[in-house]
Design a protein around this motif. Sequence first.
Motif, PDB file in Angstrom:
ATOM      1  N   ALA A  34       0.831  -1.206   0.000  1.00 47.85           N
ATOM      2  CA  ALA A  34       0.000   0.000   0.000  1.00 47.85           C
ATOM      3  C   ALA A  34       0.864   1.254   0.000  1.00 47.85           C
ATOM      4  N   ILE A  35       1.951   1.234   0.767  1.00 51.03           N
ATOM      5  CA  ILE A  35       2.866   2.377   0.789  1.00 51.03           C
ATOM      6  C   ILE A  35       3.528   2.557  -0.563  1.00 51.03           C
ATOM      7  N   LEU A  36       3.898   1.437  -1.200  1.00 52.05           N
ATOM      8  CA  LEU A  36       4.514   1.511  -2.535  1.00 52.05           C
ATOM      9  C   LEU A  36       3.543   2.115  -3.547  1.00 52.05           C
ATOM     10  N   PHE A  37       2.289   1.680  -3.540  1.00 51.95           N
ATOM     11  CA  PHE A  37       1.309   2.213  -4.483  1.00 51.95           C
ATOM     12  C   PHE A  37       0.999   3.684  -4.192  1.00 51.95           C
ATOM     13  N   THR A  38       1.070   4.071  -2.924  1.00 47.67           N
ATOM     14  CA  THR A  38       0.899   5.484  -2.584  1.00 47.67           C
ATOM     15  C   THR A  38       2.025   6.312  -3.193  1.00 47.67           C
ATOM     16  N   ALA A  39       3.250   5.804  -3.109  1.00 48.47           N
ATOM     17  CA  ALA A  39       4.403   6.498  -3.708  1.00 48.47           C
ATOM     18  C   ALA A  39       4.242   6.594  -5.222  1.00 48.47           C
ATOM     19  N   LEU A  40       3.761   5.527  -5.836  1.00 51.06           N
ATOM     20  CA  LEU A  40       3.516   5.558  -7.287  1.00 51.06           C
ATOM     21  C   LEU A  40       2.455   6.603  -7.629  1.00 51.06           C
ATOM     22  N   GLY A  41       1.401   6.662  -6.814  1.00 54.75           N
ATOM     23  CA  GLY A  41       0.344   7.640  -7.053  1.00 54.75           C
ATOM     24  C   GLY A  41       0.847   9.064  -6.925  1.00 54.75           C
ATOM     25  N   ILE A  42       1.699   9.318  -5.943  1.00 56.48           N
ATOM     26  CA  ILE A  42       2.270  10.654  -5.773  1.00 56.48           C
ATOM     27  C   ILE A  42       3.097  11.040  -6.991  1.00 56.48           C
ATOM     28  N   SER A  43       3.866  10.070  -7.514  1.00 58.85           N
ATOM     29  CA  SER A  43       4.698  10.360  -8.693  1.00 58.85           C
ATOM     30  C   SER A  43       3.836  10.733  -9.897  1.00 58.85           C
ATOM     31  N   ARG A  56      12.192   9.072 -12.489  1.00 62.39           N
ATOM     32  CA  ARG A  56      10.859   8.683 -12.021  1.00 62.39           C
ATOM     33  C   ARG A  56      10.981   7.527 -11.021  1.00 62.39           C
ATOM     34  N   PHE A  57      11.822   6.558 -11.346  1.00 58.34           N
ATOM     35  CA  PHE A  57      12.045   5.432 -10.431  1.00 58.34           C
ATOM     36  C   PHE A  57      12.594   5.924  -9.098  1.00 58.34           C
ATOM     37  N   LEU A  58      13.577   6.830  -9.152  1.00 54.97           N
ATOM     38  CA  LEU A  58      14.183   7.328  -7.925  1.00 54.97           C
ATOM     39  C   LEU A  58      13.215   8.186  -7.121  1.00 54.97           C
ATOM     40  N   PHE A  59      12.319   8.893  -7.809  1.00 52.18           N
ATOM     41  CA  PHE A  59      11.288   9.645  -7.086  1.00 52.18           C
ATOM     42  C   PHE A  59      10.393   8.681  -6.320  1.00 52.18           C
ATOM     43  N   ASP A  65      10.472   5.499   0.490  1.00 51.77           N
ATOM     44  CA  ASP A  65      11.439   5.553   1.584  1.00 51.77           C
ATOM     45  C   ASP A  65      10.951   6.475   2.701  1.00 51.77           C
ATOM     46  N   ALA A  66      10.497   7.667   2.326  1.00 51.94           N
ATOM     47  CA  ALA A  66      10.013   8.627   3.322  1.00 51.94           C
ATOM     48  C   ALA A  66       8.812   8.075   4.084  1.00 51.94           C
ATOM     49  N   PHE A 157      16.205  12.323  10.214  1.00 54.59           N
ATOM     50  CA  PHE A 157      17.064  12.801   9.124  1.00 54.59           C
ATOM     51  C   PHE A 157      16.725  12.125   7.796  1.00 54.59           C
ATOM     52  N   GLY A 158      16.654  10.797   7.807  1.00 55.25           N
ATOM     53  CA  GLY A 158      16.387  10.069   6.565  1.00 55.25           C
ATOM     54  C   GLY A 158      15.034  10.410   5.961  1.00 55.25           C
ATOM     55  N   GLY A 159      14.022  10.507   6.806  1.00 53.11           N
ATOM     56  CA  GLY A 159      12.691  10.835   6.293  1.00 53.11           C
ATOM     57  C   GLY A 159      12.642  12.211   5.663  1.00 53.11           C
ATOM     58  N   VAL A 160      13.219  13.185   6.334  1.00 51.44           N
ATOM     59  CA  VAL A 160      13.221  14.558   5.798  1.00 51.44           C
ATOM     60  C   VAL A 160      14.041  14.644   4.520  1.00 51.44           C
ATOM     61  N   MET A 161      15.189  13.980   4.485  1.00 49.66           N
ATOM     62  CA  MET A 161      16.031  14.006   3.289  1.00 49.66           C
ATOM     63  C   MET A 161      15.332  13.348   2.106  1.00 49.66           C
ATOM     64  N   ALA A 162      14.599  12.269   2.351  1.00 51.06           N
ATOM     65  CA  ALA A 162      13.868  11.605   1.272  1.00 51.06           C
ATOM     66  C   ALA A 162      12.795  12.530   0.699  1.00 51.06           C
ATOM     67  N   VAL A 163      12.112  13.270   1.571  1.00 50.26           N
ATOM     68  CA  VAL A 163      11.125  14.249   1.102  1.00 50.26           C
ATOM     69  C   VAL A 163      11.810  15.337   0.284  1.00 50.26           C
TER      70      VAL A 163
END
Length: 258
Positions: A34-43, A56-59, A65-66, A157-163
């Motif tokens: 579900a988190i992966l599909f949410t990331a795909l939807g955001i992209s 696009r893949f890295l986004f 990741d975030a 740190f990791g979460g903010v950097m990923a955003v």
Amino acid sequence: MDFSTHSSPSGAEPLTFIEMIDQTTIISLLSTLAILFTALGISKLVLDKHTPGRLRFLFVWHAFDALIHFILEGSFVWHCLFSSTSVREVKGDYFPTPYYYLGQDQKGRVWGSQAAVGQEGYLGAMAQLWMVYAKADRRWAGVDLATLSIEIITVVFGGVMAVLVCWDLAKKNVARGNLAMIILATAELYGGYMTFMPEWLSGSANLDTSNFMYKWIFLAFFNGLWVVIPLYAIYVAGADIYDAIWVRSIVEEQKKDE
């Protein structure tokens, strides 16, 4: 209580792959999807349709990741810092809490996800999820000081950097995006190393590699993602930076010849 073996507790035969697929395990795996599909939807919402496939893949990866850092790992940190109960309230084996954790005598008490099993709502569900993963790596059931220390900086740190990476890729801020990707990828590789190297050096006492699910899905696959993809991110960002420096050097040489 015995956390020193690499197989199923109490000398029992390891469960088969099918026997381990219970409702909690299925929900845990589906939550990751579900988190992966949410990331795909955001992209789909924020990226230009002409965005190169590698970006696009890295986004998608950094959005995923975030979300993992904030939602899943954030709940682990929360339970380590705020969820505790009496040892008598824990059913079955438990992961012992460091004696003077948070500056207090913790004799007779345990902290972490194991202390929150049975709670209602989001935090209770996350505790159940971590107890599923703790079947493969017992440190995630309670408080392991090294693991918790890494996870705190990972979430913050990791979460903010990923955003930030996602923001820069969406805004086509290539220079800062590449730099942020390299910094984050290096930090995550180091974090993975510091999570598992102490365990390997001590004989992997907390890891259960007795079956396919624990060894190859929970430990190898899920943790391997945070090795392979950060390395790819460094490769893509590094190549982009190298090309930019190469072009600049050519321009400077041309100016000298004028």
